[in-house]
Design a protein around this motif. Structure first.
Motif, PDB file in Angstrom:
ATOM      1  N   TRP A 128      17.994  41.077  35.712  1.00  0.00           N
ATOM      2  CA  TRP A 128      19.319  40.495  35.903  1.00  0.00           C
ATOM      3  C   TRP A 128      19.890  39.927  34.608  1.00  0.00           C
ATOM      4  O   TRP A 128      21.110  39.970  34.403  1.00  0.00           O
ATOM      5  CB  TRP A 128      19.274  39.436  36.997  1.00  0.00           C
ATOM      6  N   ALA A 129      19.039  39.416  33.739  1.00  0.00           N
ATOM      7  CA  ALA A 129      19.519  38.868  32.466  1.00  0.00           C
ATOM      8  C   ALA A 129      20.114  39.975  31.597  1.00  0.00           C
ATOM      9  O   ALA A 129      21.192  39.816  31.005  1.00  0.00           O
ATOM     10  CB  ALA A 129      18.391  38.161  31.735  1.00  0.00           C
ATOM     11  N   ALA A 130      19.424  41.108  31.532  1.00  0.00           N
ATOM     12  CA  ALA A 130      19.938  42.235  30.746  1.00  0.00           C
ATOM     13  C   ALA A 130      21.231  42.780  31.355  1.00  0.00           C
ATOM     14  O   ALA A 130      22.170  43.122  30.632  1.00  0.00           O
ATOM     15  CB  ALA A 130      18.895  43.325  30.645  1.00  0.00           C
ATOM     16  N   LEU A 131      21.271  42.851  32.675  1.00  0.00           N
ATOM     17  CA  LEU A 131      22.473  43.318  33.348  1.00  0.00           C
ATOM     18  C   LEU A 131      23.644  42.384  33.074  1.00  0.00           C
ATOM     19  O   LEU A 131      24.767  42.829  32.829  1.00  0.00           O
ATOM     20  CB  LEU A 131      22.226  43.441  34.855  1.00  0.00           C
ATOM     21  N   GLY A 132      23.392  41.095  33.089  1.00  0.00           N
ATOM     22  CA  GLY A 132      24.437  40.112  32.772  1.00  0.00           C
ATOM     23  C   GLY A 132      24.921  40.239  31.341  1.00  0.00           C
ATOM     24  O   GLY A 132      26.120  40.108  31.074  1.00  0.00           O
ATOM     25  N   GLN A 133      24.004  40.499  30.409  1.00  0.00           N
ATOM     26  CA  GLN A 133      24.399  40.671  29.016  1.00  0.00           C
ATOM     27  C   GLN A 133      25.271  41.915  28.845  1.00  0.00           C
ATOM     28  O   GLN A 133      26.277  41.876  28.133  1.00  0.00           O
ATOM     29  CB  GLN A 133      23.170  40.786  28.124  1.00  0.00           C
ATOM     30  N   VAL A 134      24.888  42.995  29.475  1.00  0.00           N
ATOM     31  CA  VAL A 134      25.686  44.221  29.401  1.00  0.00           C
ATOM     32  C   VAL A 134      27.074  43.983  29.992  1.00  0.00           C
ATOM     33  O   VAL A 134      28.086  44.406  29.427  1.00  0.00           O
ATOM     34  CB  VAL A 134      24.971  45.387  30.114  1.00  0.00           C
ATOM     35  N   PHE A 135      27.137  43.296  31.105  1.00  0.00           N
ATOM     36  CA  PHE A 135      28.422  42.994  31.724  1.00  0.00           C
ATOM     37  C   PHE A 135      29.284  42.139  30.804  1.00  0.00           C
ATOM     38  O   PHE A 135      30.476  42.408  30.619  1.00  0.00           O
ATOM     39  CB  PHE A 135      28.216  42.273  33.069  1.00  0.00           C
ATOM     40  N   GLY A 136      28.690  41.102  30.217  1.00  0.00           N
ATOM     41  CA  GLY A 136      29.442  40.206  29.338  1.00  0.00           C
ATOM     42  C   GLY A 136      29.968  40.902  28.099  1.00  0.00           C
ATOM     43  O   GLY A 136      31.149  40.750  27.733  1.00  0.00           O
ATOM     44  N   VAL A 137      29.120  41.690  27.454  1.00  0.00           N
ATOM     45  CA  VAL A 137      29.554  42.411  26.247  1.00  0.00           C
ATOM     46  C   VAL A 137      30.621  43.432  26.595  1.00  0.00           C
ATOM     47  O   VAL A 137      31.606  43.587  25.860  1.00  0.00           O
ATOM     48  CB  VAL A 137      28.341  43.058  25.550  1.00  0.00           C
ATOM     49  N   SER A 138      30.458  44.123  27.709  1.00  0.00           N
ATOM     50  CA  SER A 138      31.451  45.111  28.127  1.00  0.00           C
ATOM     51  C   SER A 138      32.793  44.447  28.418  1.00  0.00           C
ATOM     52  O   SER A 138      33.852  44.972  28.041  1.00  0.00           O
ATOM     53  CB  SER A 138      30.976  45.861  29.366  1.00  0.00           C
ATOM     54  N   LEU A 139      32.755  43.313  29.068  1.00  0.00           N
ATOM     55  CA  LEU A 139      33.992  42.595  29.391  1.00  0.00           C
ATOM     56  C   LEU A 139      34.700  42.133  28.126  1.00  0.00           C
ATOM     57  O   LEU A 139      35.914  42.337  27.973  1.00  0.00           O
ATOM     58  CB  LEU A 139      33.684  41.400  30.304  1.00  0.00           C
ATOM     59  N   ILE A 140      33.961  41.546  27.209  1.00  0.00           N
ATOM     60  CA  ILE A 140      34.559  41.059  25.958  1.00  0.00           C
ATOM     61  C   ILE A 140      35.108  42.218  25.131  1.00  0.00           C
ATOM     62  O   ILE A 140      36.213  42.139  24.578  1.00  0.00           O
ATOM     63  CB  ILE A 140      33.535  40.231  25.168  1.00  0.00           C
ATOM     64  N   ALA A 141      34.354  43.309  25.048  1.00  0.00           N
ATOM     65  CA  ALA A 141      34.814  44.465  24.271  1.00  0.00           C
ATOM     66  C   ALA A 141      36.067  45.086  24.888  1.00  0.00           C
ATOM     67  O   ALA A 141      37.003  45.465  24.167  1.00  0.00           O
ATOM     68  CB  ALA A 141      33.703  45.503  24.184  1.00  0.00           C
ATOM     69  N   THR A 142      36.105  45.170  26.201  1.00  0.00           N
ATOM     70  CA  THR A 142      37.266  45.757  26.869  1.00  0.00           C
ATOM     71  C   THR A 142      38.505  44.901  26.674  1.00  0.00           C
ATOM     72  O   THR A 142      39.571  45.407  26.314  1.00  0.00           O
ATOM     73  CB  THR A 142      36.981  45.940  28.372  1.00  0.00           C
ATOM     74  N   VAL A 143      38.381  43.616  26.903  1.00  0.00           N
ATOM     75  CA  VAL A 143      39.522  42.716  26.736  1.00  0.00           C
ATOM     76  C   VAL A 143      39.978  42.701  25.275  1.00  0.00           C
ATOM     77  O   VAL A 143      41.183  42.719  24.983  1.00  0.00           O
ATOM     78  CB  VAL A 143      39.175  41.293  27.236  1.00  0.00           C
ATOM     79  N   GLY A 144      39.035  42.699  24.358  1.00  0.00           N
ATOM     80  CA  GLY A 144      39.381  42.708  22.939  1.00  0.00           C
ATOM     81  C   GLY A 144      40.096  43.987  22.536  1.00  0.00           C
ATOM     82  O   GLY A 144      41.100  43.952  21.810  1.00  0.00           O
ATOM     83  N   LEU A 145      39.595  45.119  22.988  1.00  0.00           N
ATOM     84  CA  LEU A 145      40.207  46.401  22.632  1.00  0.00           C
ATOM     85  C   LEU A 145      41.606  46.531  23.223  1.00  0.00           C
ATOM     86  O   LEU A 145      42.528  46.980  22.539  1.00  0.00           O
ATOM     87  CB  LEU A 145      39.319  47.546  23.110  1.00  0.00           C
ATOM     88  N   VAL A 146      41.772  46.113  24.455  1.00  0.00           N
ATOM     89  CA  VAL A 146      43.101  46.148  25.071  1.00  0.00           C
ATOM     90  C   VAL A 146      44.047  45.193  24.346  1.00  0.00           C
ATOM     91  O   VAL A 146      45.220  45.511  24.122  1.00  0.00           O
ATOM     92  CB  VAL A 146      43.018  45.815  26.575  1.00  0.00           C
ATOM     93  N   GLY A 147      43.538  44.038  23.938  1.00  0.00           N
ATOM     94  CA  GLY A 147      44.367  43.079  23.194  1.00  0.00           C
ATOM     95  C   GLY A 147      44.812  43.622  21.854  1.00  0.00           C
ATOM     96  O   GLY A 147      45.980  43.467  21.465  1.00  0.00           O
ATOM     97  N   VAL A 148      43.914  44.274  21.134  1.00  0.00           N
ATOM     98  CA  VAL A 148      44.273  44.848  19.829  1.00  0.00           C
ATOM     99  C   VAL A 148      45.283  45.982  20.007  1.00  0.00           C
ATOM    100  O   VAL A 148      46.251  46.088  19.247  1.00  0.00           O
ATOM    101  CB  VAL A 148      43.006  45.332  19.089  1.00  0.00           C
ATOM    102  N   PHE A 149      45.091  46.812  21.021  1.00  0.00           N
ATOM    103  CA  PHE A 149      46.048  47.890  21.277  1.00  0.00           C
ATOM    104  C   PHE A 149      47.419  47.316  21.644  1.00  0.00           C
ATOM    105  O   PHE A 149      48.451  47.830  21.215  1.00  0.00           O
ATOM    106  CB  PHE A 149      45.532  48.808  22.385  1.00  0.00           C
ATOM    107  N   THR A 150      47.421  46.227  22.414  1.00  0.00           N
ATOM    108  CA  THR A 150      48.671  45.575  22.783  1.00  0.00           C
ATOM    109  C   THR A 150      49.380  45.031  21.549  1.00  0.00           C
ATOM    110  O   THR A 150      50.607  45.121  21.439  1.00  0.00           O
ATOM    111  CB  THR A 150      48.409  44.450  23.796  1.00  0.00           C
ATOM    112  N   LEU A 151      48.621  44.463  20.611  1.00  0.00           N
ATOM    113  CA  LEU A 151      49.230  43.998  19.360  1.00  0.00           C
ATOM    114  C   LEU A 151      49.868  45.158  18.597  1.00  0.00           C
ATOM    115  O   LEU A 151      50.918  44.988  17.970  1.00  0.00           O
ATOM    116  CB  LEU A 151      48.184  43.305  18.489  1.00  0.00           C
ATOM    117  N   GLY A 152      49.242  46.318  18.640  1.00  0.00           N
ATOM    118  CA  GLY A 152      49.837  47.493  18.005  1.00  0.00           C
ATOM    119  C   GLY A 152      51.149  47.886  18.661  1.00  0.00           C
ATOM    120  O   GLY A 152      52.125  48.211  17.979  1.00  0.00           O
ATOM    121  N   ILE A 153      51.193  47.852  19.970  1.00  0.00           N
ATOM    122  CA  ILE A 153      52.430  48.181  20.681  1.00  0.00           C
ATOM    123  C   ILE A 153      53.518  47.158  20.361  1.00  0.00           C
ATOM    124  O   ILE A 153      54.673  47.512  20.106  1.00  0.00           O
ATOM    125  CB  ILE A 153      52.176  48.260  22.200  1.00  0.00           C
TER     126      ILE A 153
END
Length: 71
Positions: A5-30
Motif C-alpha cells: 500500500w505504501a508503494a501504491l500510495g507513492q505512485v498515486f501521489g507522484v502521478s497526481l502531482i505530475a498530471t496537475v503540474g503538466l496540465v498547469g504548464v500547458f495551461t500557462l502556454g495557452i
C-alpha cells in the motif's frame, strides 16, 4: 498475493502531482498565446516565447514518459 500500500500510495501521489503540474504548464502556454499586447494585437514576443517554452516542457515530459515506458 499482497499489496504494498505504501508503494501504491507513492505512485498515486507522484502521478497526481505530475498530471496537475503538466496540465498547469500547458495551461500557462495557452494563456501566453491568448494574451494581447499593448497595441491590442497578438501576444508580445516575451509571452510567445514563454508559451513556446511551456509547450517544449510538456513535450519533454511526454517524451520522457514514453522513454520510461519503452525502456
Amino acid at each position: 498475493m499482497s499489496i504494498d500500500w505504501a508503494a501504491l500510495g507513492q505512485v498515486f501521489g507522484v502521478s497526481l502531482i505530475a498530471t496537475v503540474g503538466l496540465v498547469g504548464v500547458f495551461t500557462l502556454g495557452i494563456v501566453g498565446h491568448a494574451t494581447r499586447g499593448a497595441a491590442g494585437g497578438g501576444p508580445t514576443a516575451l509571452a510567445r516565447t514563454g508559451a513556446y517554452a511551456c509547450y517544449a516542457l510538456c513535450l519533454a515530459a511526454v517524451a520522457f514518459g514514453i522513454y520510461i515506458i519503452a525502456a
